[in-house]
Design a protein around this motif. Sequence first.
Motif, mmCIF file in Angstrom:
data_model
loop_
_atom_site.group_PDB
_atom_site.id
_atom_site.type_symbol
_atom_site.label_atom_id
_atom_site.label_comp_id
_atom_site.label_asym_id
_atom_site.label_seq_id
_atom_site.Cartn_x
_atom_site.Cartn_y
_atom_site.Cartn_z
ATOM 1 N N PRO A 63 0.815 -1.217 0.000
ATOM 2 C CA PRO A 63 0.000 0.000 0.000
ATOM 3 C C PRO A 63 0.847 1.266 0.000
ATOM 4 N N LEU A 64 0.220 2.384 -0.363
ATOM 5 C CA LEU A 64 0.872 3.692 -0.311
ATOM 6 C C LEU A 64 0.717 4.280 1.087
ATOM 7 N N LEU A 65 1.277 3.601 2.046
ATOM 8 C CA LEU A 65 1.157 3.998 3.444
ATOM 9 C C LEU A 65 2.536 3.944 4.104
ATOM 10 N N PRO A 66 2.694 4.606 5.227
ATOM 11 C CA PRO A 66 4.001 4.544 5.902
ATOM 12 C C PRO A 66 4.272 3.160 6.465
ATOM 13 N N GLY A 67 5.556 2.855 6.562
ATOM 14 C CA GLY A 67 5.902 1.556 7.122
ATOM 15 C C GLY A 67 7.383 1.268 7.028
ATOM 16 N N VAL A 68 7.712 0.031 7.291
ATOM 17 C CA VAL A 68 9.093 -0.443 7.289
ATOM 18 C C VAL A 68 9.199 -1.653 6.376
ATOM 19 N N TYR A 69 10.309 -1.740 5.636
ATOM 20 C CA TYR A 69 10.531 -2.896 4.769
ATOM 21 C C TYR A 69 11.840 -3.567 5.151
ATOM 22 N N LEU A 70 11.866 -4.882 4.998
ATOM 23 C CA LEU A 70 13.034 -5.684 5.361
ATOM 24 C C LEU A 70 13.485 -6.475 4.134
ATOM 25 N N MET A 71 14.653 -6.145 3.614
ATOM 26 C CA MET A 71 15.207 -6.845 2.469
ATOM 27 C C MET A 71 15.949 -8.094 2.930
ATOM 28 N N LYS A 72 15.757 -9.216 2.197
ATOM 29 C CA LYS A 72 16.353 -10.488 2.606
ATOM 30 C C LYS A 72 17.183 -11.092 1.479
ATOM 31 N N ASP A 73 18.213 -11.852 1.865
ATOM 32 C CA ASP A 73 19.037 -12.537 0.882
ATOM 33 C C ASP A 73 18.565 -13.980 0.710
ATOM 34 N N LYS A 74 19.319 -14.775 -0.038
ATOM 35 C CA LYS A 74 18.903 -16.146 -0.358
ATOM 36 C C LYS A 74 18.864 -17.052 0.870
ATOM 37 N N HIS A 75 19.516 -16.639 1.946
ATOM 38 C CA HIS A 75 19.501 -17.424 3.178
ATOM 39 C C HIS A 75 18.349 -17.030 4.104
ATOM 40 N N GLY A 76 17.573 -16.019 3.684
ATOM 41 C CA GLY A 76 16.494 -15.528 4.527
ATOM 42 C C GLY A 76 16.942 -14.527 5.571
ATOM 43 N N SER A 77 18.207 -14.136 5.520
ATOM 44 C CA SER A 77 18.738 -13.154 6.475
ATOM 45 C C SER A 77 18.326 -11.748 6.069
ATOM 46 N N VAL A 78 18.003 -10.931 7.043
ATOM 47 C CA VAL A 78 17.660 -9.533 6.787
ATOM 48 C C VAL A 78 18.954 -8.767 6.535
ATOM 49 N N ILE A 79 19.089 -8.206 5.339
ATOM 50 C CA ILE A 79 20.319 -7.495 4.981
ATOM 51 C C ILE A 79 20.135 -5.986 4.987
ATOM 52 N N TYR A 80 18.880 -5.520 5.027
ATOM 53 C CA TYR A 80 18.637 -4.073 5.074
ATOM 54 C C TYR A 80 17.243 -3.817 5.616
ATOM 55 N N VAL A 81 17.138 -2.815 6.472
ATOM 56 C CA VAL A 81 15.854 -2.347 6.985
ATOM 57 C C VAL A 81 15.715 -0.880 6.606
ATOM 58 N N GLY A 82 14.592 -0.542 6.002
ATOM 59 C CA GLY A 82 14.341 0.845 5.628
ATOM 60 C C GLY A 82 12.944 1.268 6.017
ATOM 61 N N LYS A 83 12.729 2.574 6.026
ATOM 62 C CA LYS A 83 11.394 3.102 6.344
ATOM 63 C C LYS A 83 10.966 4.034 5.228
ATOM 64 N N ALA A 84 9.663 4.278 5.141
ATOM 65 C CA ALA A 84 9.145 5.131 4.075
ATOM 66 C C ALA A 84 7.803 5.718 4.477
ATOM 67 N N LYS A 85 7.529 6.923 3.972
ATOM 68 C CA LYS A 85 6.191 7.510 4.131
ATOM 69 C C LYS A 85 5.195 6.772 3.258
ATOM 70 N N GLN A 86 5.668 6.357 2.074
ATOM 71 C CA GLN A 86 4.828 5.601 1.138
ATOM 72 C C GLN A 86 5.608 4.352 0.737
ATOM 73 N N LEU A 87 5.277 3.251 1.357
ATOM 74 C CA LEU A 87 6.037 2.016 1.180
ATOM 75 C C LEU A 87 6.135 1.581 -0.273
ATOM 76 N N LYS A 88 5.022 1.615 -0.979
ATOM 77 C CA LYS A 88 5.006 1.097 -2.350
ATOM 78 C C LYS A 88 6.004 1.834 -3.231
ATOM 79 N N ASN A 89 6.021 3.155 -3.127
ATOM 80 C CA ASN A 89 6.935 3.932 -3.956
ATOM 81 C C ASN A 89 8.387 3.646 -3.612
ATOM 82 N N ARG A 90 8.675 3.556 -2.319
ATOM 83 C CA ARG A 90 10.057 3.349 -1.911
ATOM 84 C C ARG A 90 10.559 1.959 -2.311
ATOM 85 N N VAL A 91 9.785 0.928 -2.017
ATOM 86 C CA VAL A 91 10.239 -0.428 -2.309
ATOM 87 C C VAL A 91 10.344 -0.657 -3.815
ATOM 88 N N SER A 92 9.391 -0.147 -4.567
ATOM 89 C CA SER A 92 9.427 -0.341 -6.030
ATOM 90 C C SER A 92 10.635 0.332 -6.661
#
Length: 311
Positions: A10-39
Amino acid sequence: MLKEKVKNIPLLPGVYLMKDKHGSVIYVGKAKQLKNRVSSYFQQNKQHSNKVLRMIHTIVDFDFVVVDTELDALLLECELIQHYHPIYNRQMNYFTNYNYLQLTDSGFILSDDPTSQSFGPFRSYKKMPTILRILEETYQMPWLKEISLLALRTQLPTISQLSFQQKKKEIYGLLQGRNKKILSYLKQRQEHFIELLNFERASSIQNEIELMTSFIRQIRNQNAFLQTPYLTLALPVAANPQLTKYYLVCYGQLVATSKLANDIPPDFHSTAGSDTLAKKQQLTKAEVDPVQILLSYQRKLSKEPPQINNQ
């Protein structure tokens, strides 16, 4: 696959967690509009740094958490970074390096653990050696080499008239945000080099003045925030602008939140149990970044013009 997954964000604020092939979290980011930032990570973008490009090639999955406000996203991002220690996060990822500082009769001590005589913890752990050097030189501390002290006494002769206990008292005041005398001492040292036409050294002392000014300001702002019995922050809920989310902050600690369609109730601070809280004598390392987030947001909101209700 990932581009398809982005469509459901959604186009809402939140946090995203990027993961590698092992399922480990390699980056945590935040955004006012999650969809725009992650895309944006999965689109060609010449503004991506080499570090971001390396991370993108490593991402095989991501999770996201939707929250009510940008402040919620900032606080959750901090919490998750401190928990996962993602390899591609720098800010807030090294809070364990924050230093406690103690002044003894034989020198300054930077340590990982607090004592009843220590100050901090200080976030600027990379700058602390420079800050301590400035203090040692300006106050002509007795553990310096005699040849260095001779030169420093020439730059600032009045300091040699202070006893060691007087020097300690002034430094304690600085570390508590109550004493800015060092700024005038540094300006006197700068004027000494200007008179000698040593403009390069005068310029380097100007950098020291700016560093110490920032250091003292940070201490004063944080101390004032930590001494505030309670304050309330108010932000519109992104998913429902008819609602306002209220945050009760007591002595720098977030103790309660409430989403309301009306004004905050006058007894909000007492019903949240804030009356039982006491002023913190010293923060833990993990508490420093959340306190700074709340402090920064409080200052940001205080500078914003009031919203006009056109109804």
